[in-house]
Design an enzyme around this catalytic site. Structure first.
Site, PDB file in Angstrom:
ATOM      1  N   PHE A   1       0.807  -1.229   0.000  1.00 42.38           N
ATOM      2  CA  PHE A   1       0.000   0.000   0.000  1.00 42.38           C
ATOM      3  C   PHE A   1       0.836   1.272   0.000  1.00 42.38           C
ATOM      4  O   PHE A   1       0.332   2.342  -0.303  1.00 42.38           O
ATOM      5  CB  PHE A   1      -0.932   0.016   1.224  1.00 42.38           C
ATOM      6  CG  PHE A   1      -0.221   0.366   2.514  1.00 42.38           C
ATOM      7  CD1 PHE A   1       0.039   1.687   2.845  1.00 42.38           C
ATOM      8  CD2 PHE A   1       0.225  -0.628   3.383  1.00 42.38           C
ATOM      9  CE1 PHE A   1       0.727   2.024   4.018  1.00 42.38           C
ATOM     10  CE2 PHE A   1       0.906  -0.303   4.554  1.00 42.38           C
ATOM     11  CZ  PHE A   1       1.156   1.025   4.863  1.00 42.38           C
TER      12      PHE A   1
ATOM     13  N   LYS B   1      -1.489  -7.069  -9.296  1.00 41.35           N
ATOM     14  CA  LYS B   1      -2.398  -7.219  -8.151  1.00 41.35           C
ATOM     15  C   LYS B   1      -1.974  -6.156  -7.137  1.00 41.35           C
ATOM     16  O   LYS B   1      -1.088  -6.363  -6.318  1.00 41.35           O
ATOM     17  CB  LYS B   1      -2.258  -8.622  -7.553  1.00 41.35           C
ATOM     18  CG  LYS B   1      -3.464  -9.130  -6.802  1.00 41.35           C
ATOM     19  CD  LYS B   1      -3.870  -8.355  -5.580  1.00 41.35           C
ATOM     20  CE  LYS B   1      -3.011  -8.501  -4.373  1.00 41.35           C
ATOM     21  NZ  LYS B   1      -3.401  -7.555  -3.291  1.00 41.35           N
TER      22      LYS B   1
ATOM     23  N   GLU C   1      -5.053  -4.028  -1.919  1.00 40.80           N
ATOM     24  CA  GLU C   1      -6.500  -3.761  -1.902  1.00 40.80           C
ATOM     25  C   GLU C   1      -6.806  -2.450  -1.186  1.00 40.80           C
ATOM     26  O   GLU C   1      -7.908  -1.925  -1.306  1.00 40.80           O
ATOM     27  CB  GLU C   1      -7.247  -4.934  -1.260  1.00 40.80           C
ATOM     28  CG  GLU C   1      -6.922  -5.222   0.209  1.00 40.80           C
ATOM     29  CD  GLU C   1      -5.675  -6.089   0.398  1.00 40.80           C
ATOM     30  OE1 GLU C   1      -4.749  -6.038  -0.434  1.00 40.80           O
ATOM     31  OE2 GLU C   1      -5.633  -6.813   1.421  1.00 40.80           O
TER      32      GLU C   1
ATOM     33  N   SER D   1       5.416  -7.095   2.994  1.00 38.21           N
ATOM     34  CA  SER D   1       6.040  -7.472   4.274  1.00 38.21           C
ATOM     35  C   SER D   1       6.841  -8.772   4.119  1.00 38.21           C
ATOM     36  O   SER D   1       6.587  -9.568   3.209  1.00 38.21           O
ATOM     37  CB  SER D   1       4.949  -7.657   5.327  1.00 38.21           C
ATOM     38  OG  SER D   1       4.054  -8.670   4.905  1.00 38.21           O
TER      39      SER D   1
ATOM     40  N   CYS E   1       9.846   1.226   3.189  1.00 41.23           N
ATOM     41  CA  CYS E   1      10.753   0.127   3.508  1.00 41.23           C
ATOM     42  C   CYS E   1      12.174   0.648   3.642  1.00 41.23           C
ATOM     43  O   CYS E   1      13.051  -0.063   4.099  1.00 41.23           O
ATOM     44  CB  CYS E   1      10.686  -0.948   2.431  1.00 41.23           C
ATOM     45  SG  CYS E   1      11.306  -0.365   0.872  1.00 41.23           S
TER      46      CYS E   1
ATOM     47  N   GLU F   1      10.199  -4.218  12.609  1.00 45.67           N
ATOM     48  CA  GLU F   1       9.799  -3.161  11.679  1.00 45.67           C
ATOM     49  C   GLU F   1       8.498  -2.565  12.220  1.00 45.67           C
ATOM     50  O   GLU F   1       7.490  -3.272  12.345  1.00 45.67           O
ATOM     51  CB  GLU F   1       9.558  -3.726  10.275  1.00 45.67           C
ATOM     52  CG  GLU F   1       9.096  -2.648   9.310  1.00 45.67           C
ATOM     53  CD  GLU F   1       8.839  -3.139   7.885  1.00 45.67           C
ATOM     54  OE1 GLU F   1       8.158  -4.152   7.716  1.00 45.67           O
ATOM     55  OE2 GLU F   1       9.329  -2.479   6.955  1.00 45.67           O
TER      56      GLU F   1
END
Ligand code: NAD
Length: 497
Positions: free
Chosen positions: A154, A178, A181, A231, A286, A388
């Site tokens: 995201f 993909k 969402e 992740s 990240c 994280e």
């Protein structure tokens, strides 16, 4: 708004925008306000199968299209992206919550990959060597691999997908994207502009959903390769499942990046870089700087300056306030997770210097905000030092020497990024050679490579071999043939030219 008025996000399959009937929908929010703005249909194996079939059909023509013609579509796409640049940035801000400037950066970094892919004729060239043996000439050529899939997180709704599909498609492959969402709108608009640029139908497809779509992509026999960014837990799952099913997989995961400040660092530029790395995109990067190591006597001064800078940082509704310097985190779950780290840090004995739970009154009850947080006296064994957090939380540690800083940093199982701030070439060199990770900054807070270099995570930040974008991206989306030709002939050069 009643649920029925909330738009349903379409999928793109074989050039058609479709709203397949699904039992489940995921919420898309404006994170600054917590308002529902769209609903993502959660697809499954049948949508993946339809997209894979459309992409396989399109592959036949697209892979036979000369690279110069493919590049022509990419050049047009690049122009359209420039033309719609501000519109795209606004969509990113709306569904992700990052500031408009950060959203522009997201689109710009992706656009640079499109620019790289415009040079596909040069990038995908093979090699040749005449007379590799008696009467034999050798040639290598790179061929597209087929239908490729990309699964994205995201936090960079534009850039991460564009790390993947422009290069894959330029190489002659077809693609199924993909997107997360949580942020499907940017991906759809980007795909729509690619079609407008003249991309034949079926070359890019967008299937929305979550795990069911991901697992179908990793197991579908018609898909040759899977690129994943997200992740570590899911990256490892995608890598294992995809490779078990015979696919080429590159899977980038999470991170825990350190910022090391030496006593000889230049104070102003270091502060700017530290603030950007820790709190830019509300820490949802990240490559975010998550641990600040103030080495030796640098620690007190750095802590004081970071705390003061936090007090001047404007946290605001990014969808309404162009002056916002930091926005919300993505959703209520993310906020809860981040706040749990604030509690854990206090329980473990770290010193809370700035508390992100204390927000301006204007943000009370609105959206998913966590203010910029700073801990000091964080010890290597604490959760703050190891996990994280993926939010605006900076944990300060105080190693006595550069050697100790390296030793602490290298305990992390991750290996994405690390930065040193120093005016000493010797320190910079020792750090660059001694740190165990793939992307290193010297007086650079977020050493994320631009399109020309590959995004090079190590350890549990990356599963696979060839990384995304740059030359490794081209290698990932192509495979090599070596042609050895023997044409027996008596020809021998008898004199110089
Ligand atoms: P995520 O792993 O939750 O989701 C990423 C993708 O995987 C999404 O498309 C999602 O739908 C799908 N997914 C989620 N759970 C799944 C499951 N159980 N099985 C199969 N698929 C699943 O990540 P996120 O929260 O969207 O993004 C944040 C993470 O991404 C952070 O860890 C961050 O470090 C990482 N990230 C890494 C890089 C990199 O280059 N290394 C870049 C950006 C983000």
């Amino acid at each position: 708004m009643p649920t029925t008025e909330i738009p349903i996000v379409p999928m793109l399959i074989g050039g058609q925008w479709l709203r397949p009937a699904t039992a489940e929908y995921g919420p898309v929010h404006n994170p600054s306000r917590g308002e529902l703005i769209a609903r993502t249909p959660m697809g499954g194996p049948s949508e993946v199968d339809a997209a894979a079939q459309a992409a396989q059909k399109a592959f036949v023509t697209w892979s036979n299209t000369p690279p110069t013609k493919r590049a022509g579509v990419l050049f047009k796409y690049r122009s359209l992206l420039e033309e719609h640049f501000e519109e795209l940035a606004k969509i990113v801000t709306l569904e992700n919550g990052k500031t408009l400037d950060e959203a522009r950066g997201d689109v710009r970094r992706g656009l640079e990959v499109v620019e790289l892919a415009c040079g596909i004729g040069e990038l995908a060239k093979g090699q040749s060597l005449p007379r590799v043996a008696e009467q034999i000439d050798g040639v290598t050529m790179r061929e597209p691999i087929g239908v490729c899939a990309g699964i994205t997180p995201f936090n960079f709704p534009a850039m991460v997908g564009m790390w993947m599909y422009p290069i894959a498609i330029a190489c002659g492959n077809t693609f199924i994207l993909k997107p997360s969402e949580k942020v499907p709108l940017t991906a759809n608009r980007l795909a729509e502009l690619f079609l407008e640029a003249g991309l034949p139908e079926g070359v890019i497809n967008v299937v929305h959903g979550g795990r069911a779509v991901v697992d179908a992509l990793c197991t579908h026999p018609g898909i040759a390769a899977v690129s994943f960014v997200g992740s570590t837990r899911v990256a490892e799952h995608v890598y294992v499942l995809g490779t078990q099913h015979g696919k080429r997989v590159q899977a980038a995961g999470g991170a825990k990046n350190v910022l090391v400040v030496m006593p000889d660092a230049e104070p102003d530029s270091t502060l700017r870089a530290v603030m950007g790395a820790a709190y830019g995109c509300a820490g949802q990067r990240c490559m975010a700087g998550s641990i600040l190591m103030g080495v030796g006597e640098s620690a007190s001064g750095v802590r004081k300056r970071v705390a003061e800078a936090i007090d001047g940082l404007k946290v605001a509704d990014t969808s309404a306030d162009p002056g916002a310097q930091m926005g919300p985190v993505i959703d209520a779950g993310a906020k809860e997770r981040i706040l749990s780290y604030l509690e854990a840090g206090q329980k473990e004995g770290a010193q809370l210097v700035r508390d992100g739970r204390k927000l301006p009154a204007s943000l009370a009850g609105a959206g998913y905000f966590v203010g910029p947080t700073l801990f000091d006296d964080v010890q290597p064994g604490m959760k703050l030092a190891q996990d994280e957090i993926f939010g605006p939380v900076l944990s300060m540690m105080r190693p006595k020497t550069l050697e100790e800083a390296l030793e602490w940093a290298n305990r992390s199982p991750y290996g994405n990024g690390a930065s040193i701030f120093t005016t000493s070439g010797k320190h910079a060199r020792e750090f660059s050679l001694g740190i165990r990770c793939g992307m290193i900054g010297v007086n650079v807070g977020v050493p994320a490579p631009m399109a020309l270099f590959s995004f090079s995570g190590w350890g549990r930040s990356f599963f696979g071999d060839l990384h995304v974008q740059g030359n490794e991206g081209v290698m990932f989306y192509t495979r090599q043939k070596v042609v050895l030709s023997r044409w027996d002939s008596a020809y021998q050069r008898t004199q110089g030219w």
